[in-house]
Design an enzyme around this catalytic site. Structure first.
Site, PDB file in Angstrom:
ATOM      1  N   LYS A  75     -82.055  88.561  76.805  1.00  0.00           N
ATOM      2  CA  LYS A  75     -81.192  89.373  77.656  1.00  0.00           C
ATOM      3  C   LYS A  75     -81.979  90.065  78.770  1.00  0.00           C
ATOM      4  O   LYS A  75     -81.485  90.218  79.880  1.00  0.00           O
ATOM      5  CB  LYS A  75     -80.436  90.410  76.816  1.00  0.00           C
ATOM      6  CG  LYS A  75     -79.279  89.804  76.017  1.00  0.00           C
ATOM      7  CD  LYS A  75     -78.350  89.004  76.907  1.00  0.00           C
ATOM      8  CE  LYS A  75     -76.929  88.944  76.423  1.00  0.00           C
ATOM      9  NZ  LYS A  75     -76.125  88.006  77.263  1.00  0.00           N
TER      10      LYS A  75
ATOM     11  N   TYR B 197     -82.655  88.122  70.862  1.00  0.00           N
ATOM     12  CA  TYR B 197     -81.560  88.428  71.787  1.00  0.00           C
ATOM     13  C   TYR B 197     -82.042  89.359  72.904  1.00  0.00           C
ATOM     14  O   TYR B 197     -81.769  89.135  74.090  1.00  0.00           O
ATOM     15  CB  TYR B 197     -80.440  89.065  70.971  1.00  0.00           C
ATOM     16  CG  TYR B 197     -79.192  89.445  71.718  1.00  0.00           C
ATOM     17  CD1 TYR B 197     -78.239  88.491  72.059  1.00  0.00           C
ATOM     18  CD2 TYR B 197     -78.935  90.779  72.035  1.00  0.00           C
ATOM     19  CE1 TYR B 197     -77.065  88.861  72.714  1.00  0.00           C
ATOM     20  CE2 TYR B 197     -77.772  91.156  72.672  1.00  0.00           C
ATOM     21  CZ  TYR B 197     -76.843  90.198  73.022  1.00  0.00           C
ATOM     22  OH  TYR B 197     -75.685  90.573  73.653  1.00  0.00           O
TER      23      TYR B 197
HETATM   24  P1  NAI Z   1     -67.788  86.467  72.301  1.00  0.00           P
HETATM   25  O1  NAI Z   1     -68.458  85.842  71.148  1.00  0.00           O
HETATM   26  O2  NAI Z   1     -66.367  86.870  72.175  1.00  0.00           O
HETATM   27  O3  NAI Z   1     -67.898  85.554  73.589  1.00  0.00           O
HETATM   28  C1  NAI Z   1     -68.934  84.646  73.827  1.00  0.00           C
HETATM   29  C2  NAI Z   1     -68.323  83.317  74.189  1.00  0.00           C
HETATM   30  O4  NAI Z   1     -69.372  82.412  74.550  1.00  0.00           O
HETATM   31  C3  NAI Z   1     -67.577  82.680  73.013  1.00  0.00           C
HETATM   32  O5  NAI Z   1     -66.252  82.370  73.396  1.00  0.00           O
HETATM   33  C4  NAI Z   1     -68.399  81.432  72.691  1.00  0.00           C
HETATM   34  O6  NAI Z   1     -67.611  80.339  72.231  1.00  0.00           O
HETATM   35  C5  NAI Z   1     -69.061  81.130  74.028  1.00  0.00           C
HETATM   36  N1  NAI Z   1     -70.276  80.341  73.874  1.00  0.00           N
HETATM   37  C6  NAI Z   1     -71.260  80.499  72.956  1.00  0.00           C
HETATM   38  N2  NAI Z   1     -72.211  79.582  73.144  1.00  0.00           N
HETATM   39  C7  NAI Z   1     -71.833  78.826  74.204  1.00  0.00           C
HETATM   40  C8  NAI Z   1     -72.434  77.737  74.902  1.00  0.00           C
HETATM   41  N3  NAI Z   1     -73.606  77.229  74.513  1.00  0.00           N
HETATM   42  N4  NAI Z   1     -71.782  77.232  75.950  1.00  0.00           N
HETATM   43  C9  NAI Z   1     -70.589  77.724  76.359  1.00  0.00           C
HETATM   44  N5  NAI Z   1     -69.971  78.747  75.736  1.00  0.00           N
HETATM   45  C10 NAI Z   1     -70.602  79.300  74.687  1.00  0.00           C
HETATM   46  O7  NAI Z   1     -68.670  87.750  72.685  1.00  0.00           O
HETATM   47  P2  NAI Z   1     -68.590  88.810  73.877  1.00  0.00           P
HETATM   48  O8  NAI Z   1     -68.827  90.127  73.288  1.00  0.00           O
HETATM   49  O9  NAI Z   1     -67.395  88.599  74.710  1.00  0.00           O
HETATM   50  O10 NAI Z   1     -69.905  88.433  74.704  1.00  0.00           O
HETATM   51  C11 NAI Z   1     -69.924  87.992  76.031  1.00  0.00           C
HETATM   52  C12 NAI Z   1     -71.307  88.237  76.611  1.00  0.00           C
HETATM   53  O11 NAI Z   1     -71.556  89.625  76.673  1.00  0.00           O
HETATM   54  C13 NAI Z   1     -72.430  87.653  75.777  1.00  0.00           C
HETATM   55  O12 NAI Z   1     -73.431  87.131  76.645  1.00  0.00           O
HETATM   56  C14 NAI Z   1     -72.974  88.843  75.039  1.00  0.00           C
HETATM   57  O13 NAI Z   1     -74.298  88.670  74.647  1.00  0.00           O
HETATM   58  C15 NAI Z   1     -72.792  89.920  76.070  1.00  0.00           C
HETATM   59  N6  NAI Z   1     -72.789  91.270  75.548  1.00  0.00           N
HETATM   60  C16 NAI Z   1     -71.736  91.717  74.804  1.00  0.00           C
HETATM   61  C17 NAI Z   1     -71.731  93.005  74.318  1.00  0.00           C
HETATM   62  C18 NAI Z   1     -70.582  93.566  73.589  1.00  0.00           C
HETATM   63  O14 NAI Z   1     -70.595  94.773  73.289  1.00  0.00           O
HETATM   64  N7  NAI Z   1     -69.551  92.784  73.274  1.00  0.00           N
HETATM   65  C19 NAI Z   1     -72.898  93.888  74.496  1.00  0.00           C
HETATM   66  C20 NAI Z   1     -73.921  93.354  75.350  1.00  0.00           C
HETATM   67  C21 NAI Z   1     -73.857  92.079  75.830  1.00  0.00           C
END
Ligand code: NAI
Length: 298
Positions: free
Chosen positions: A167, A163
């Site tokens: 990232k 990851y």
């Molecule tokens: P989340 O799991 O709620 O949202 C991620 C979304 O991406 C999900 O709805 C999922 O269905 C969708 N997804 C996954 N694979 C996919 C694909 N191949 N094509 C289309 N959609 C896809 O998680 P969150 O926390 O909202 O994460 C959003 C972004 O923020 C991610 O890139 C994550 O790595 C990043 N991030 C989040 C942090 C946090 O504290 N929540 C910290 C650092 C980064």
């Protein structure tokens, strides 16, 4: 001042939940036409697909009087996502690369599949969506692109080599793309957010999660996507109502003989100088790097 996005067309990947959903709701409320992309799968990227997540967000945007369409493709099929924007709204102005999965595991136990899938979704996925939108943005000489990076890549974190690499790859991608976009009015910025979502709900205590509302990340994202925002090639830490900008810092450095005729002992002897940040510099370009190599150091 009231920043609006009327007439702008935004693609937000992974917008069926968490951060992406909040970005989509905010831009929709502020007048943008929104493509809500989400595969509707699980957090590990190998467990199912569905339309419900994206559809629910589209319904929410429409119920609030906004315009939105759903797309259920994986970000690996970036062209199909951009086609949805072109078919529904005729163009694309904003791409928010947000979709993501986790395959946390110590490096000793990590499989190549764990590495590959994480890279496919985060890094290749962002590239594919952006690559498909790029000619449209170049043609209209306007674009706003966001990459979603992570503190895990910037600072390092146990169990997240796959990851973290993907990232920080996104940051390198953004830095180079920002250079290519400058002459065409295309700005590329990166966020490193922290927010309560299904990704973090099992790894943080409830009282911390309560402070980390995902909607507190979206105002920064919206500003970076606005036509009045001149920022590009920036990277920002954001969460819990806090926003800051990050940059590189370099020590003044030490200079040895140009003929490379110096020994490891000499390097060791001057290690304190090499790593001394008391007179740090802030390089921001390849030019700054090259200049230091040729002329910097004590
Ligand atoms: P989340 O799991 O709620 O949202 C991620 C979304 O991406 C999900 O709805 C999922 O269905 C969708 N997804 C996954 N694979 C996919 C694909 N191949 N094509 C289309 N959609 C896809 O998680 P969150 O926390 O909202 O994460 C959003 C972004 O923020 C991610 O890139 C994550 O790595 C990043 N991030 C989040 C942090 C946090 O504290 N929540 C910290 C650092 C980064």
């Amino acid at each position: 001042m009231s920043l609006r996005f009327d007439g702008r067309i935004a693609i937000i990947t992974g917008a069926g939940g968490g951060l992406g959903r909040q970005h989509a709701l905010l831009l929709g409320r502020l007048g943008a036409k929104v493509v809500v992309n989400d595969l509707g799968g699980g957090m590990r990227g190998d467990d199912g697909k569905g339309h419900r997540a994206a559809d629910a967000v589209v319904d929410e945007i429409r119920a609030a009087g906004g315009e939105a369409v759903a797309n259920y493709d994986s970000v690996e099929n970036g062209e199909a996502i951009v086609k949805t924007a072109l078919d529904a709204f005729g163009s694309v102005d904003i791409v928010i690369n947000n979709a993501g999965i986790l395959r946390d595991v110590s490096f000793a136990k990590m499989s190549t599949a764990d590495w590959d899938l994480v890279h496919k979704v985060h890094l290749t996925g962002a590239m594919r969506v952006t690559h498909a939108a790029w000619p449209v943005m170049r043609e209209k000489a306007y674009g706003r692109i966001i990459m979603t990076s992570s503190a895990a890549g910037i600072y390092g974190n146990f169990g997240q080599t796959n990851y973290g690499a993907a990232k920080l790859g996104l940051l390198g991608f953004a830095n180079c793309l920002a250079e290519e976009g400058k002459a065409k009015g295309i700005h590329v910025n990166t966020i490193a957010p922290i927010a309560a979502s299904r990704m973090t709900e099992t790894i943080m205590p409830a009282e911390v999660l309560a402070r980390l509302k995902p909607e507190a990340v979206s105002p920064l994202v919206a500003w970076l996507c606005h036509e009045r925002c001149a920022e590009t090639k920036g990277v920002f830490e954001v969460g819990a109502g806090y926003i800051s900008k990050l940059r590189w810092e370099r020590t003044l450095g030490a200079r040895f003989g140009e003929d490379a005729g110096f020994s490891p002992d000499e390097v060791a002897a001057r290690w304190g100088e090499i790593t001394d940040f008391s007179q740090g510099e802030y390089p921001g370009s390849m030019h700054d790097s090259f200049n230091a190599i040729l002329q910097g150091g004590r």
